[in-house]
Scaffold this motif. Sequence first.
Motif, PDB file in Angstrom:
ATOM      1  N   PRO B  62       0.816  -1.224   0.000  1.00  0.00           N
ATOM      2  CA  PRO B  62       0.000   0.000   0.000  1.00  0.00           C
ATOM      3  C   PRO B  62       0.845   1.268   0.000  1.00  0.00           C
ATOM      4  O   PRO B  62       0.352   2.327  -0.337  1.00  0.00           O
ATOM      5  CB  PRO B  62      -0.823  -0.108   1.293  1.00  0.00           C
ATOM      6  N   TRP B  85     -11.177  -5.232   0.453  1.00  0.00           N
ATOM      7  CA  TRP B  85     -10.104  -4.493   1.118  1.00  0.00           C
ATOM      8  C   TRP B  85     -10.060  -4.928   2.579  1.00  0.00           C
ATOM      9  O   TRP B  85     -10.985  -4.635   3.335  1.00  0.00           O
ATOM     10  CB  TRP B  85     -10.345  -2.982   1.026  1.00  0.00           C
ATOM     11  N   ASN B 109      -4.811   2.728   6.515  1.00  0.00           N
ATOM     12  CA  ASN B 109      -6.227   2.420   6.765  1.00  0.00           C
ATOM     13  C   ASN B 109      -7.176   3.131   5.806  1.00  0.00           C
ATOM     14  O   ASN B 109      -8.268   2.638   5.538  1.00  0.00           O
ATOM     15  CB  ASN B 109      -6.608   2.800   8.199  1.00  0.00           C
ATOM     16  N   ALA B 113      -6.453   2.703   0.711  1.00  0.00           N
ATOM     17  CA  ALA B 113      -7.678   2.016   0.297  1.00  0.00           C
ATOM     18  C   ALA B 113      -8.340   2.776  -0.843  1.00  0.00           C
ATOM     19  O   ALA B 113      -8.742   2.189  -1.862  1.00  0.00           O
ATOM     20  CB  ALA B 113      -8.636   1.896   1.488  1.00  0.00           C
ATOM     21  N   LEU B 132     -15.366  -3.289   1.893  1.00  0.00           N
ATOM     22  CA  LEU B 132     -14.358  -2.571   2.669  1.00  0.00           C
ATOM     23  C   LEU B 132     -14.475  -3.006   4.121  1.00  0.00           C
ATOM     24  O   LEU B 132     -15.545  -2.872   4.722  1.00  0.00           O
ATOM     25  CB  LEU B 132     -14.588  -1.057   2.577  1.00  0.00           C
ATOM     26  N   LEU B 155     -12.714   5.839   6.046  1.00  0.00           N
ATOM     27  CA  LEU B 155     -12.921   4.723   5.112  1.00  0.00           C
ATOM     28  C   LEU B 155     -14.417   4.431   4.946  1.00  0.00           C
ATOM     29  O   LEU B 155     -14.909   4.226   3.835  1.00  0.00           O
ATOM     30  CB  LEU B 155     -12.184   3.478   5.620  1.00  0.00           C
TER      31      LEU B 155
END
Lengths: 448, 242
Positions: B62, B85, B109, B113, B132, B155
């Motif tokens: 990531p 994810w 986090n 994403a 997610l 998120l």
Amino acid sequence: MHEAGRTLEIAGWGHAMRRRAEVLRPEQQSRLSEALEGFGIARGLGRAYGDAALSEGRVWQTTRLTRMLSLTPEGVLTAEAGVSLGDIVRTFLPRGWTLPVTPGTQWVTLGGAVASDVHGKNHHAAGTFGQHVKELVLLTAEGQLRRISPEHQSEIFWATVGGMGLTGVIVEVTIQLAPAETGYLSVDYVRSGGLEETLEWFSGHDRRYPYTVAWIDGLKEGQGLGRAVLMGGRVTASRELGAGEARYPMPRGAVRVPFDFPPGSLSLPVGRAFNAVYYGMHKPRENVREPWWKFFYPLDVADEWFRLYGRRGFAQYQGVYPPEIGLGEIRALLRRIHAAHHANFLGVLKRMGPPSPGLLSFPREGLTLALDLPVQGEGTLRLFRDLYAMTADYGGRVYLAKDAFLTREMFRRMYPNWEAFMAVKAKVDPRGMFRSLLSERIGLGEVR
Amino acid sequence: MAPGRIAILGATSTVARALAACYAREGQDLLLCGRSLPEAEKVAQDLSLRYGIAAEACLFDPDLPDYPQVLWRLEGGPPLQGVVWAIGTMSAAAGEAGPDDIRQTTWVNFGAAVAAIEGLLPAVHAKGFIVLLSSVAGERGRRKNYVYGAAKAALTTYGQGLNHRLAGRGPRVTVVQLGVVDSQMTWGMAGGPSGAAPEKVAKAIIRAVRAGRGRVHVPAVWGPIMLLLRLLPEPVFNRLQV
Ligand SMILES: Cc1cc2nc3c(=O)[nH]c(=O)nc-3n(C[C@H](O)[C@H](O)[C@H](O)COP(=O)(O)OP(=O)(O)OC[C@H]3O[C@@H](n4cnc5c(N)ncnc54)[C@H](O)[C@@H]3O)c2cc1C
Ligand SMILES: NC(=O)c1ccc[n+]([C@@H]2O[C@H](COP(=O)([O-])OP(=O)(O)OC[C@H]3O[C@@H](n4cnc5c(N)ncnc54)[C@H](OP(=O)(O)O)[C@@H]3O)[C@@H](O)[C@H]2O)c1
């Protein structure tokens, strides 16, 4: 990166021995290596009865290292050490492969099966679990992953097979599976009225079967002392199955024993009644067809059945004796148990075959006797001390995976290879990183 | 079910492994992306050996973020049926976190994403799905993990927005607000409860995805618990040892 552990009270399967430890439960091999600090011992599913998988330091628990990695067309399986034997049977039996050797419970890990070099009902025919292992990946004290096998670094290999986790953490196991024509066994039941008849069966009749065991009534005294239900089994051939019958049957879930019964639920009268009923239930019959889990794992129908023994838990005596030991000595052992007034459920008697090269491996040629006994304080300690002394006098030994009482002196008498083992340990684990309560008790921790 | 593979980002996570196993058991092919290729490969070997599916491992970092690596694997094949994810980290301890920890926690986090999902979106089948894995920690900031919680809240909001954008003409988005799960992440946390079994969690997630839920609490009891916690007036909440 630092791997975090969790402080937990853990116990041996008998639940008579408990200890708080920092338990690490890595899910990846790289994390296991990072978790290797201080001192401690590997642990699988905790089916060892005593303190083999307990430690004052860390405990590296493998129950989430459960990836299966490969299976060759010849049935050679490589899997991570935390995979359980039950998982292997469920996965590969439908493809015609099964375990070459299995203990009396399917809820042990591959790593635990190797570390105790476990035996099964086919020991006289197939040897120990470790004798079917082709290769191990062992994480040793210096953080190195070593590939060891009977050909390569064989010294370390045979110290690790049966080595009770004292050479390192087994990370991967490669084992030759056995072909299985069906998932059923065809079993002959014979009832013996007493010890003489029981031993008579083991003096030759047992050789007709790949799988044999006797469930012995450990509480019957007098005439019927040593009476038993003798079982001989073989894998059922596929042509013996009815049309449309599943070749590889699978069980449904287990029943739980939900809470700690009060101490003494397994009292002497209950024990006697249970043994009598069990004996009475098993009428002599031939060619009875049983699915694999009923034949190999009758105790697995209830998980956590150890709870029946209540908070104080229980211990198991398992000894093996040289071939010349028979009627008189086994009778003496059973009488010593009767004198102690300990309830017990179903002892196991079996004749074992030749030993494995594992330096601390338990099995050897001769009879083996195993009995679960409730822990009732001092009397239990005296009982075990006496049984162990008798065992040593007979030239036999007790099984480390079941043990909770062995002393260092007694251990050395029973396992003459201990020095050879310590020599290997001094090489792979010079600072004594791998230590369990068992190893400290029997003097396997003291590396110089 | 749409054809094509399901890509799992963070395939070595406990929850992701359990999810992958559920999908594999149904015969679903998988693309398993993780930051350690050898470990992701072991997961792939395991699932293909047990369930006879095609499982491919792929490196995903990531920090780069490497979604082009993932896209490249998809070239010439059918679009993805779904993307999961699962990546998350609690590395920044509240109160002690330095700038690097904070950057890492918010990026891994949340930012990563968004970058990855936006990048992969064109490769996902219009009738497919996106999952997610967010957290109840994002529903009300708590002293113990509010940096992580804030990133998970972001998120969740991202997932809602994406769901709105795609509604009716793209993959369905499910934001999973996980309660405590017995995983690698929670094992080492002192005094923590042991949490839900990953297998049960995985089954509940798949049910929610199939039902087309935009947002779901797993295990379900966390729905009412978090409702209560959100409603608690500040003076009361601040006295709680949570
Ligand atoms: C109901 C029941 C029936 C049984 N029947 C039999 C039987 O018929 N025959 C038989 O031989 N045994 C039998 N056993 C004993 C059992 O097979 C052994 O104790 C086995 O070692 C348990 O495996 P485990 O995974 O639970 O290991 P644990 O109990 O957790 O550990 C046992 C030993 O193995 C070591 N170990 C575990 N994993 C690793 C690893 N990855 N690397 C290095 N060392 C490791 C531990 O350090 C410890 O010394 C039985 C036990 C029960 C409870
Ligand atoms: N467990 C819970 O109680 C809980 C509760 C709420 C929400 N969640 C969320 O659920 C998801 C799955 O968690 P889990 O419980 O399965 O724990 P986990 O096993 O620790 O999963 C976290 C995943 O994120 C990856 N990851 C962490 N930091 C990374 C980094 N810097 N770069 C790349 N990858 C990184 C991990 O990779 P490695 O495998 O290589 O470590 C792992 O795959 C996470 O998003 C987590 O935040 C979990």
